[in-house]
Motif scaffolding. Structure first.
Motif, PDB file in Angstrom:
ATOM      1  N   PRO A   2       0.827  -1.230  -0.022  1.00 41.15           N
ATOM      2  CA  PRO A   2       0.166  -0.287  -0.310  1.00 41.15           C
ATOM      3  C   PRO A   2       1.172   0.864  -0.079  1.00 41.15           C
ATOM      4  N   THR A   3       0.611   2.243  -1.057  1.00 43.35           N
ATOM      5  CA  THR A   3       1.515   3.858  -0.974  1.00 43.35           C
ATOM      6  C   THR A   3       0.298   4.598  -0.227  1.00 43.35           C
ATOM      7  N   PHE A  22       2.114   7.896  10.667  1.00 38.48           N
ATOM      8  CA  PHE A  22       1.291   7.765   9.920  1.00 38.48           C
ATOM      9  C   PHE A  22       1.570   6.494   9.386  1.00 38.48           C
ATOM     10  N   SER A  23       2.466   5.849   8.958  1.00 43.86           N
ATOM     11  CA  SER A  23       2.661   4.337   8.471  1.00 43.86           C
ATOM     12  C   SER A  23       2.525   3.945   9.481  1.00 43.86           C
ATOM     13  N   VAL A  39       4.944   5.503   2.680  1.00 42.48           N
ATOM     14  CA  VAL A  39       4.160   6.846   2.867  1.00 42.48           C
ATOM     15  C   VAL A  39       4.590   8.000   2.180  1.00 42.48           C
ATOM     16  N   ILE A  40       4.422   8.898   1.603  1.00 42.37           N
ATOM     17  CA  ILE A  40       4.763  10.344   1.714  1.00 42.37           C
ATOM     18  C   ILE A  40       3.542  11.168   1.764  1.00 42.37           C
ATOM     19  N   ASP A  62      -2.811   3.480  -2.503  1.00 41.28           N
ATOM     20  CA  ASP A  62      -3.031   2.391  -3.751  1.00 41.28           C
ATOM     21  C   ASP A  62      -2.917   0.998  -3.295  1.00 41.28           C
ATOM     22  N   SER A  63      -3.884   0.547  -3.010  1.00 46.82           N
ATOM     23  CA  SER A  63      -3.429  -1.348  -2.210  1.00 46.82           C
ATOM     24  C   SER A  63      -4.347  -1.917  -2.930  1.00 46.82           C
ATOM     25  N   LEU A  64      -3.135  -2.938  -2.617  1.00 48.52           N
ATOM     26  CA  LEU A  64      -3.827  -4.792  -3.365  1.00 48.52           C
ATOM     27  C   LEU A  64      -4.882  -5.129  -2.233  1.00 48.52           C
TER      28      LEU A  64
END
Length: 567
Positions: A2-3, A22-23, A39-40, A62-64
Motif C-alpha cells: 500500500p502507498t 502515519f505509517s 508513506v509520502i 493505492d493498495s492490492l
C-alpha cells in the motif's frame, strides 16, 4: 504494497516523526504488514478546500486486494479521525481516494506482484484452505463422533467382567469435560450426556444374587448419578432398558435415591421406549404422568401388599401414557395401566385414564384363565387403532370354546395377527400338540375383514422336537387339520400366510442345514395342499435352526422323493 500519498496545507513541526506515526496507523487500518507500507507526506500551502486555506488534506491510497465499498467506509472514518487529531483538519475538509491498480501494475523486487503471488498463492492458499477445512472438520467430527459413540450405551455383566467397574468408568467418562462445561446440580455429569439417547442395563449375576449385586453396585451412587444425568431440561434419553436375568429384584429393597432416580427417568418428558424385566413390587403409579409410547414388561410381579410411593414430580390425577405398543405377560394387574374407575364415556379432555385406548401394536400372553380375561379386557379398551396383534401361549389351558371366542371383528384396522406357540419348553410328544393348539386357537378366533396377514410361529426345542424326528414322524393328518381350518371362509380375506418353525438346542454335527430346511418346506407345502393351491394367498414358510444339526437320511412321502443337496 500500500502507498499512502498525503498532501496537506498544515505545516507539520516534525514531518519525519509524523510520517512514521502515519505509517504504523496505515498498517493497522489497512490490515497490511508495515514492511510493505509506503508513506509520502507533502506540505503544500496553496492547497485549498471549499475556497479557503483552512486546514485541509488530500489522501490517495493505492493498495492490492483490500479495496472494496464496505472496507472503504471503515478506512475513511479511521483516517478522518487521525487527521482531525493530528492535523486539526476536520472530516469535511478533504478527500480520500482509493485505488487498486492490480497486481500486474505494481512492481516490487525486480518483478510485479502478479508474478510474486503466482508463485506463492497456490501453496499459501492451499495451506490456508486446508487449515480452515481441518478446523471445521475437527469441530464437526468431534460433535458427530460424540453423537455416534454415546448414542447407545449398554452395560452387561458377562461372565468374565464386573459391571461395577464399567459403571465407574462410564461415570468418569461422562464427567470428563472441564468444570466450566459441567451442568450445575447434575452430580458431576458433563455435557456428554446430551448425546445419549438409549441406555440399557443388563444384570445376570447369579452367584451373589441380583438383588444383592444391585444394591452393591449403587453404594457409591454412580448408578443413581447416571440415571439422574440421562435426562434434563434440554436433553434426555428416548429408550431405557432394565433387564435383570434369571433372578428378580424387589423394588422396595432399592435405596431411596435409586428409586427416585428410576421414577424420575420413567417420567422424563423425552422417554418413549421402556423395557423392564424381573423388577417386582413396582409402585402402581409408576406409569402415571409418563410420556412412554412403547412399553415392554416381563416377569414384573406385584406384591401382595401394594405400596404406592409418592410421586417425584407434579402428577395430574389419573393421567396415564397413551401407549402405541404394549408387550406384557400380565404379571402386573390392569390397575397399573389405567384408572380403576376408567369409564370411556366420561373421560375428561386432556386426561388419559387408560393406557390401552390408542394401542396400535399389542403382544399378549395367554397361559391361564386370568390371562384370557385380561386379554379380552385390554382388547375391549382399544379404540379403532389396533393394527398388529401377537398372542403368545404354551400348552393352552384357557377355556377356549365357541361360546368364549376371541372376537376381533370390532378392530376394523387390524392387519396382522401372529399366534406364537412357545411350547418347545413343555412339550413331550413332539410338534403334534402345538398343531392341535393352533387349530383350536384358530377355531375360536373371529377375524375382521381387514386382516390381510396371518403369522403362525411354532418354537420346537428338546430331544423330541429335532428336525430329524420332525421329518421321520411327519404328522401329515394334523397338518391337514390346519389346512382345513385355513381353507374356511372366515380366512378368505387373508392374503399372506407366514409359517415359521424354530428348532433350537440341537446337537452340533455336520453342517448340512440347507437340505433339511428345503425338505421340511416341501413336506409342509404338500401337507397344506389347499393353502398351497390358493392363488390369492402368498404362503411363506420359514425354517430356523439355532444350531447346526446332525446328518440325516432323506425319505419319500406321497410319491415325492428328495435328494440331499443345498437349497
Amino acid at each position: 504494497m500500500p502507498t499512502l500519498n498525503l498532501v496537506t496545507n498544515v505545516k507539520i513541526p516534525d514531518a519525519k516523526a509524523f510520517a512514521l506515526k502515519f505509517s504504523k496507523f496505515g498498517a493497522e487500518t489497512l490490515g497490511k504488514p508495515e514492511a510493505y507500507i509506503s508513506v509520502i507526506v507533502n506540505y503544500n500551502e496553496t492547497l485549498t478546500f471549499a475556497g479557503t486555506f483552512d486546514p485541509a488534506f488530500s489522501l490517495r491510497i493505492d493498495s492490492l486486494d483490500n479495496i472494496n465499498p464496505e472496507a472503504n467506509e471503515r478506512y475513511t472514518k479511521a483516517f478522518a479521525k487521525f487527521f482531525e487529531d493530528n492535523l486539526g483538519a476536520k472530516d469535511n475538509r478533504g478527500y480520500v481516494t482509493f485505488i487498486d491498480p492490480g497486481r500486474a501494475n505494481i512492481g516490487f523486487q525486480s518483478t510485479t506482484f502478479a508474478t510474486i503471488f503466482a508463485e506463492q498463492s497456490e501453496s499459501d492458499t492451499t495451506r490456508r484452505d486446508a487449515l480452515c477445512a481441518c478446523t471445521y472438520v475437527s469441530r464437526s467430527f468431534s460433535h458427530r463422533a460424540r453423537h455416534h459413540l454415546f448414542h447407545k450405551i449398554k452395560l452387561h455383566d458377562d461372565i468374565n467382567h464386573d459391571i461395577s467397574s464399567r459403571l465407574s468408568s462410564l461415570h468418569k467418562l461422562l464427567s470428563w469435560p472441564s468444570k466450566a462445561t459441567l451442568q450445575p446440580g447434575r452430580s458431576g455429569i458433563g455435557r456428554l450426556t446430551q448425546h445419549v439417547k438409549e441406555f440399557a442395563f443388563h444384570l445376570s449375576n447369579t452367584e451373589k444374587g441380583v438383588d444383592h449385586v444391585m444394591l452393591e453396585y449403587d453404594k457409591a451412587g454412580t448408578l443413581t448419578s447416571i440415571l439422574n444425568a440421562l435426562h434434563g431440561p434440554d436433553h434426555g434419553i428416548t429408550k431405557f432398558v432394565l433387564f435383570l436375568h434369571w433372578q428378580s429384584v424387589n423394588y422396595a429393597c432399592l435405596s431411596d435415591n435409586l428409586r427416585c432416580a428410576f421414577l424420575a427417568l420413567v417420567r422424563s418428558p423425552r422417554l418413549r421406549y421402556l423395557r423392564i424385566c424381573n423388577l417386582n413390587g413396582l409402585p402402581t403409579n409408576f406409569l402415571v404422568n409418563s410420556h412412554i409410547k412403547h412399553l415392554h414388561l416381563y416377569e414384573c410381579m406385584a406384591e401382595d401388599e401394594i405400596i404406592v410411593y409418592p410421586p417425584v414430580s407434579p402428577v395430574r390425577p389419573s393421567h396415564y401414557p397413551e401407549l402405541e405398543s404394549l408387550d406384557t405377560d400380565h404379571e402386573l394387574p390392569l390397575t397399573y395401566f389405567e384408572n380403576p374407575e376408567h369409564v370411556p364415556s366420561i373421560a375428561r379432555p386432556g386426561v388419559c385414564s387408560s393406557s390401552f385406548t390408542h394401542l396400535r401394536t399389542v403382544s399378549l400372553a395367554v397361559l391361564v384363565v386370568p390371562d384370557f380375561d385380561d386379554v379380552m379386557t385390554i382388547l375391549s379398551r382399544i379404540e379403532d387403532t389396533l393394527e398388529h396383534l401377537t398372542l403368545r401361549y404354551y400348552v393352552i389351558e384357557t377355556p377356549l370354546a365357541p361360546e368364549h371366542p376371541f372376537d376381533l371383528t370390532r378392530h376394523s384396522n387390524l392387519r396382522h395377527l401372529c399366534l406364537y406357540h412357545n411350547g418347545g419348553l413343555t412339550l413331550s410328544s413332539g410338534p403334534g400338540i402345538a398343531l392341535d393348539d393352533i387349530v383350536l386357537m384358530l377355531y375360536t378366533i373371529k377375524l375382521p375383514p381387514s386382516l390381510s396377514t396371518l403369522e403362525l410361529v411354532i418354537i420346537l426345542e428338546g430331544e423330541n422336537n429335532t428336525p430329524e424326528l420332525f421329518l421321520e414322524f411327519f404328522l401329515a393328518h394334523q397338518w391337514g387339520g390346519l389346512d382345513a381350518v385355513l381353507s374356511e371362509s372366515s380366512f378368505s380375506a387373508i392374503r399372506k400366510l407366514i409359517l415359521t418353525l424354530h428348532f433350537g438346542k440341537l446337537a452340533a454335527g455336520n453342517a448340512v442345514e440347507p437340505p433339511i430346511r428345503k425338505h421340511i418346506k416341501t413336506f409342509l407345502k404338500v401337507a397344506l395342499s389347499a393353502v398351497s393351491a390358493n392363488k390369492t394367498l402368498n404362503l411363506v414358510i420359514n425354517v430356523v435352526f439355532s444350531v447346526q444339526e446332525e446328518s440325516w437320511t432323506p425319505r419319500t412321502v406321497d410319491g415325492l422323493s428328495f435328494n440331499e443337496g443345498d437349497e
